[in-house]
Design an enzyme around this catalytic site. Structure first.
Site, mmCIF file in Angstrom:
data_model
loop_
_atom_site.group_PDB
_atom_site.id
_atom_site.type_symbol
_atom_site.label_atom_id
_atom_site.label_comp_id
_atom_site.label_asym_id
_atom_site.label_seq_id
_atom_site.Cartn_x
_atom_site.Cartn_y
_atom_site.Cartn_z
ATOM 1 N N ASP A 1 0.741 -0.968 0.297
ATOM 2 C CA ASP A 1 0.006 -0.432 -0.173
ATOM 3 C C ASP A 1 0.698 1.229 -0.100
ATOM 4 O OD1 ASP A 1 -1.880 -2.171 0.605
ATOM 5 O OD2 ASP A 1 -2.676 -0.973 2.294
ATOM 6 N N ASP B 1 -13.555 -4.727 -3.411
ATOM 7 C CA ASP B 1 -13.737 -4.633 -1.613
ATOM 8 C C ASP B 1 -15.099 -5.290 -1.222
ATOM 9 O OD1 ASP B 1 -11.480 -3.793 -1.869
ATOM 10 O OD2 ASP B 1 -11.820 -1.751 -1.522
#
Lengths: 265, 199
Positions: free
Chosen positions: A12, A131
């Site tokens: 990330d 997601d």
């Protein structure tokens, strides 16, 4: 020998630095993306995913630069996602050396963008990231959790902040029809918890589509990878367990090989 | 050594150019006739689609074929390899016909695209695959594969079907995987290819 199951560390990236969130909030810094990419390549990673978690437009320019430097450093493929807002964004990332781009919010808000990216760069470079969060309260229950309670997996966008009412299994099928070449399925419930991947979710999606599925969210032990592969995932992604060196990629692969899963040496 | 990388479409050519540069080549991503004529080796990369790549190559087609026939070492990667054949199920267009055969879609019973690391099984030993171990893993990212109509396979891979993952009629070679994304093994193959070009 059949196709190997892939182990994918995920970085990330916020304004050029690697961070890892717990349940999408509370970011902690852990390092330089290029350095980490080289480290994981040497460790036997099969692929990398770089997710841009920077909110600003400025930060996105940084990501193109990160992609270029990572591409020059490593000789395995990588996907860049997060904040891809147009076909042009996808083009810049691919031209900078990314092998695939993943779209998430854009895909939901503007499904035609999946088709556009797939037509332009090929389905093999088009990843749709989904997601999902378990919804126990409304909609049509279709899956059972570990306690036998019924839920349906709901798609969230904007880094998990906005629910969409879309069923993740139906959305997976739709994404495939539109031209996605791969799905990156992240469980919001499991992300950062270390409790293992959302197996009922992965199983339902892997059965619904005929494109590869990458499991994401919740891995903290080698057994979790085995569970994901048994559920039908083609690849499994993890961040914290590798960043904090709880296990090396090689340890995970050794475990999987002993369990009869084909992995690349 | 000058390497002509055909600009057949948008995609990741950066990694390929970086790898070739690291191995001592001077790659240029271009469609210029001058660059083609000056090149010591030719690479058709794995970007674009069958039809769009052929359209872009159209003005260069006779010069490209002439260069290959006159012995310029040529490497087709992924889609670039598929361009070597007569036709493809991916889309219309007459291929370069450097190799006899056609390109078809992966069988329905396997997931497509074929994404990930799969193995090379040797068919014959060639300078291109020198030092490449039997059964080693390389990285694939494709939905179509070539069916040969002549015996030029160098290595095969199985994914629902067994297909020629490396084929060659020296000095022209094609690989269905991405050597620039296949770790040390891939770099070895690229290095062997440049070795051919140096000869």
């Amino acid at each position: 020998m059949p196709l190997a199951k892939r182990i994918i560390p995920c970085l990330d990236v916020d304004r050029g630095r690697v961070v890892k969130g717990v349940k999408f909030t509370g970011l902690r810094g852990v390092g330089d993306p290029v350095e980490l990419a080289a480290y994981y390549t040497a460790q036997g990673a099969d692929e990398l995913v770089l997710l841009d978690v920077t909110a600003s437009v400025e930060g996105r320019k940084t990501m193109v630069e990160v992609a270029r430097r990572v591409a020059e450093e490593i000789s395995i493929p990588f996907t860049v996602g997060g904040g891809v807002g147009s076909v042009e964004d996808a083009r810049r990332l691919l031209e900078s050396g990314a092998d695939k781009v993943s779209v998430n919010t854009l895909a939901v808000v503007k499904p035609a963008s999946i088709a556009a990216i797939s037509r332009e760069f090929g389905s093999q470079s088009t990843v749709v990231a989904i997601d999902a969060k378990r919804n126990y309260t409304r909609g049509n229950p279709m899956l059972q959790d570990e306690q036998g309670r019924e839920f349906w997996p709901e798609v969230y966008i904007y880094s998990g902040r906005k629910q969409t009412g879309l069923n993740a299994v139906e959305w997976s099928r739709r994404a495939e029809e539109l031209g996605a070449g791969e799905l990156l399925v992240t469980s919001i419930d499991r992300d950062g918890t270390g409790l293992g991947y959302d197996i009922p979710l992965l199983k339902a999606i892997a059965e619904a589509v005929s494109i590869p599925v990458i499991a994401s969210g919740g891995a903290s032990r080698p057994e979790h990878f085995l569970e994901a592969f048994k559920a039908g995932a083609d690849a499994a992604l993890a961040a914290s367990m590798f960043h904090y060196r709880r296990y090396t990629i090689r340890e995970v692969k050794d475990y999987l090989r002993r369990a009869g899963i084909v992995v690349r040496a | 050594m000058k390497i002509f990388i055909a600009a057949t479409g948008v995609g990741n050519i950066h990694s390929l150019a970086t790898a070739l540069r690291r191995l001592g080549g001077e790659p240029e991503v271009t469609l210029s006739l001058r660059a083609l004529r000056e090149a010591d080796a030719i690479v058709l990369p794995g970007v674009g689609s069958f039809s769009s790549a052929l359209r872009r190559l159209e003005p260069l087609r006779p010069h490209l074929l002439e260069a290959v026939e006159s012995g310029a070492p040529t490497l087709g990667i992924c889609l670039g390899y598929q361009l070597f054949f007569r036709e493809s199920e991916e889309g219309p267009g007459r291929g370069l016909e450097l190799f006899k055969g056609r390109v078809v879609r992966l069988p329905k019973h396997v997931k497509a695209p074929h994404i990930g690391w799969n193995t090379l099984e040797r068919v014959k030993q060639t300078p291109l695959t020198e030092g490449v171990e039997e059964g080693c893993f390389v990285y694939f990212l494709h939905s179509y594969y070539p069916v040969l109509e002549e015996q030029i396979a160098i290595a095969e891979t199985t994914y629902g079907v067994t297909f020629p993952s490396i084929a060659g009629k020296p000095p022209a070679y094609g690989v269905q995987f991405h050597p620039e994304r296949s770790g040390q093994v891939g770099l070895r193959i690229l290095s062997n290819f440049l070795g051919e070009a140096r000869r």
